[in-house]
Design a protein around this motif. Sequence first.
Motif, PDB file in Angstrom:
ATOM      1  N   VAL A 255      80.057  96.846  40.775  1.00  0.00           N
ATOM      2  CA  VAL A 255      78.287  96.741  41.275  1.00  0.00           C
ATOM      3  C   VAL A 255      78.392  96.378  42.780  1.00  0.00           C
ATOM      4  CG1 VAL A 255      77.679  96.855  38.999  1.00  0.00           C
ATOM      5  CG2 VAL A 255      77.928  94.553  40.278  1.00  0.00           C
ATOM      6  N   LYS A 256      79.640  95.713  43.186  1.00  0.00           N
ATOM      7  CA  LYS A 256      79.509  95.343  44.656  1.00  0.00           C
ATOM      8  C   LYS A 256      79.694  96.489  45.492  1.00  0.00           C
ATOM      9  CE  LYS A 256      80.946  90.746  44.078  1.00  0.00           C
ATOM     10  NZ  LYS A 256      82.192  89.683  44.142  1.00  0.00           N
TER      11      LYS A 256
ATOM     12  N   HIS B 225      74.678  95.575  43.171  1.00  0.00           N
ATOM     13  CA  HIS B 225      74.413  94.201  42.623  1.00  0.00           C
ATOM     14  C   HIS B 225      73.269  93.558  43.220  1.00  0.00           C
ATOM     15  CE1 HIS B 225      76.190  93.630  46.591  1.00  0.00           C
ATOM     16  NE2 HIS B 225      75.678  92.285  46.556  1.00  0.00           N
ATOM     17  N   GLN B 226      72.567  94.420  44.271  1.00  0.00           N
ATOM     18  CA  GLN B 226      71.329  93.928  44.854  1.00  0.00           C
ATOM     19  C   GLN B 226      70.189  94.027  43.900  1.00  0.00           C
ATOM     20  OE1 GLN B 226      72.438  95.980  48.813  1.00  0.00           O
ATOM     21  NE2 GLN B 226      71.845  94.258  49.801  1.00  0.00           N
ATOM     22  N   PHE B 227      70.331  94.951  42.976  1.00  0.00           N
ATOM     23  CA  PHE B 227      69.119  95.062  41.967  1.00  0.00           C
ATOM     24  C   PHE B 227      69.029  93.987  41.047  1.00  0.00           C
ATOM     25  CE2 PHE B 227      70.385  99.647  42.943  1.00  0.00           C
ATOM     26  CZ  PHE B 227      69.352  99.869  43.770  1.00  0.00           C
ATOM     27  N   GLN B 228      67.771  93.519  40.836  1.00  0.00           N
ATOM     28  CA  GLN B 228      67.611  92.381  40.021  1.00  0.00           C
ATOM     29  C   GLN B 228      67.945  92.502  38.510  1.00  0.00           C
ATOM     30  OE1 GLN B 228      63.738  90.497  40.394  1.00  0.00           O
ATOM     31  NE2 GLN B 228      64.334  89.199  42.016  1.00  0.00           N
ATOM     32  N   MET B 229      67.762  93.715  38.032  1.00  0.00           N
ATOM     33  CA  MET B 229      68.148  93.995  36.876  1.00  0.00           C
ATOM     34  C   MET B 229      69.726  94.201  36.388  1.00  0.00           C
ATOM     35  SD  MET B 229      66.557  97.086  34.441  1.00  0.00           S
ATOM     36  CE  MET B 229      65.107  97.425  35.297  1.00  0.00           C
ATOM     37  N   THR B 230      70.464  94.484  37.457  1.00  0.00           N
ATOM     38  CA  THR B 230      72.069  94.393  37.333  1.00  0.00           C
ATOM     39  C   THR B 230      72.360  92.814  37.480  1.00  0.00           C
ATOM     40  OG1 THR B 230      72.065  96.425  38.681  1.00  0.00           O
ATOM     41  CG2 THR B 230      73.935  94.950  38.755  1.00  0.00           C
ATOM     42  N   GLN B 231      71.754  92.118  38.247  1.00  0.00           N
ATOM     43  CA  GLN B 231      71.879  90.644  38.387  1.00  0.00           C
ATOM     44  C   GLN B 231      71.767  89.895  36.983  1.00  0.00           C
ATOM     45  OE1 GLN B 231      69.689  89.333  41.536  1.00  0.00           O
ATOM     46  NE2 GLN B 231      70.568  90.437  43.210  1.00  0.00           N
ATOM     47  N   ALA B 232      70.698  90.289  36.594  1.00  0.00           N
ATOM     48  CA  ALA B 232      70.245  89.618  35.098  1.00  0.00           C
ATOM     49  C   ALA B 232      71.327  90.089  33.995  1.00  0.00           C
ATOM     50  CB  ALA B 232      69.009  90.102  34.738  1.00  0.00           C
ATOM     51  N   SER B 233      72.048  91.455  34.111  1.00  0.00           N
ATOM     52  CA  SER B 233      72.872  91.820  33.067  1.00  0.00           C
ATOM     53  C   SER B 233      74.315  90.945  33.474  1.00  0.00           C
ATOM     54  CB  SER B 233      73.345  93.110  33.379  1.00  0.00           C
ATOM     55  OG  SER B 233      72.135  93.922  32.796  1.00  0.00           O
ATOM     56  N   LEU B 234      74.524  90.723  34.835  1.00  0.00           N
ATOM     57  CA  LEU B 234      75.928  89.867  35.056  1.00  0.00           C
ATOM     58  C   LEU B 234      75.667  88.381  34.616  1.00  0.00           C
ATOM     59  CD1 LEU B 234      76.349  91.365  38.926  1.00  0.00           C
ATOM     60  CD2 LEU B 234      77.721  91.808  36.743  1.00  0.00           C
ATOM     61  N   SER B 235      74.255  88.001  34.928  1.00  0.00           N
ATOM     62  CA  SER B 235      74.254  86.532  34.440  1.00  0.00           C
ATOM     63  C   SER B 235      74.623  86.298  32.871  1.00  0.00           C
ATOM     64  CB  SER B 235      72.901  86.035  34.811  1.00  0.00           C
ATOM     65  OG  SER B 235      72.759  86.297  36.205  1.00  0.00           O
ATOM     66  N   ASP B 236      73.861  87.532  32.155  1.00  0.00           N
ATOM     67  CA  ASP B 236      73.870  87.324  30.722  1.00  0.00           C
ATOM     68  C   ASP B 236      75.444  87.473  30.075  1.00  0.00           C
ATOM     69  OD1 ASP B 236      71.256  86.778  30.225  1.00  0.00           O
ATOM     70  OD2 ASP B 236      70.924  88.941  29.929  1.00  0.00           O
ATOM     71  N   MET B 237      76.047  88.320  31.068  1.00  0.00           N
ATOM     72  CA  MET B 237      77.474  88.813  30.437  1.00  0.00           C
ATOM     73  C   MET B 237      78.328  87.301  30.860  1.00  0.00           C
ATOM     74  SD  MET B 237      77.941  92.183  32.466  1.00  0.00           S
ATOM     75  CE  MET B 237      79.213  93.155  31.737  1.00  0.00           C
ATOM     76  N   ALA B 238      78.146  86.669  31.920  1.00  0.00           N
ATOM     77  CA  ALA B 238      78.913  85.583  32.449  1.00  0.00           C
ATOM     78  C   ALA B 238      78.658  84.408  31.443  1.00  0.00           C
ATOM     79  CB  ALA B 238      78.700  85.281  33.512  1.00  0.00           C
TER      80      ALA B 238
END
Length: 378
Positions: free
Chosen positions: A262-263, A273-286
């Motif tokens: 995503v980077k 990775h600049q889309f907030q929806m992608t960021q939220a998914s990454l945070s949930d996964m981590a």
Amino acid sequence: MMLLTEQQEMIQKVARSIAKDYIEPRAKEVDETGEFPWDNIKIMAENGLFGVHVPEMYGGVGSDMVSHVNVVEEIAKVCGSTSVALSTQALAIAPLLIAGTEEQKKKYVTRLASGEVLGSFGITEPGAGSDVSSVKTTAVRDGNDFILNGQKLFITNAGESEIYIFVTRTSEDRTKGISLFIVEKGTPGLSFGKNEDKMGIRGSVTREVILENVRVSEENLLGAEGEGFKILMNVFNETRPVVGAQATGIAQGAFEYCLNYVKERKQFGKALHQFQMTQASLSDMAMKIESSRLLVHKAAKMLDNKDPNVIRYASMAKCFASDTAMEVTTDAVQMLGGYGYIKEYPVERMMRDAKITQIYEGTNQVQRIIIANQLINQ
Ligand SMILES: Cc1cc2nc3c(=O)[nH]c(=O)nc-3n(C[C@H](O)[C@H](O)[C@H](O)COP(=O)(O)OP(=O)(O)OC[C@H]3O[C@@H](n4cnc5c(N)ncnc54)[C@H](O)[C@@H]3O)c2cc1C
């Protein structure tokens, strides 16, 4: 990340470098060909990875369960199939360490811990899956021997392993009629069916085992006659966190690949990775992966401390980490879009590999039953 001792850190480093240098480059091929990765087994054996948690006097490294789950996570991160060889070896070693005589430990654990040979644990039968106490394979005494007859299903590494532990019935009592036996490959009457064609962990062997008048000495009885069910429950306490570690590794592998992707990938003039929806998914996964790892480590530490309350935590670690692995790998496929669905990209393999961790060593429904029983009755 939990604080590791110097020894735990060193073992983790060894596993990480083997995973990167030898196992990761072959992971795609192992999945595609379905060939049992003997080369990976050899390199893991040479580096002591099969016996990390086993005392030195029985051929192991003499570290602990925390080190063992770290090793399994590192290998699973790059190749689910290869990590199954590690978790299955632990499944075969556990009953021997728990209930074996000194002679049995010296004879069998030493060879398994060094990785000189592989071992399998045969519990499941066509009519006995989640309900282990309904096994029908019989062991009938004949003088100083026992004669074993029955059929085992879905046995990992069957045919490749030299040492087998079988769950049998020595009397009609549902749980107190269960006894364990050690059988070596080559014993007359022991034979193997075809390798099952599976969804994932395709480089791991899963076969039917047939026992036809298999004669073994009473010296091959593992634990006392009728103690098998009790031993089995203790074995699962030790091996479920290991499946949790395997699941955590698979999830971590998919997450890292997805994060890099995503980077790089751009749509609508921006990296994903600049889309907030992608960021939220990454945070949930981590968050879920980190929580899985903490649960796995908690259960491993409880085992190292011989804490009798480990039962619910072993089940929580297995259940939470494997549900996480399924979610994270599915999300990783989604975040790669069409590319995630293509075999050239590893997240597709990881999603298929993740599924089994919700099923074996007790399905996640069974884990939830155990956790609830512990919460309500303890
Ligand atoms: C790749 C692979 C490797 C394996 N390796 C081994 C091995 O090395 N050794 C070995 O002995 N076995 C092994 N197994 C077998 C595995 O442990 C079993 O498949 C598993 O325990 C489930 O048993 P089952 O398949 O008979 O399903 P079933 O018990 O028939 O369950 C079917 C469904 O019903 C649900 N269910 C059952 N009972 C309940 C209940 N009381 N409440 C709610 N839901 C319930 C289950 O959760 C599941 O969703 C392996 C299986 C596979 C696929």
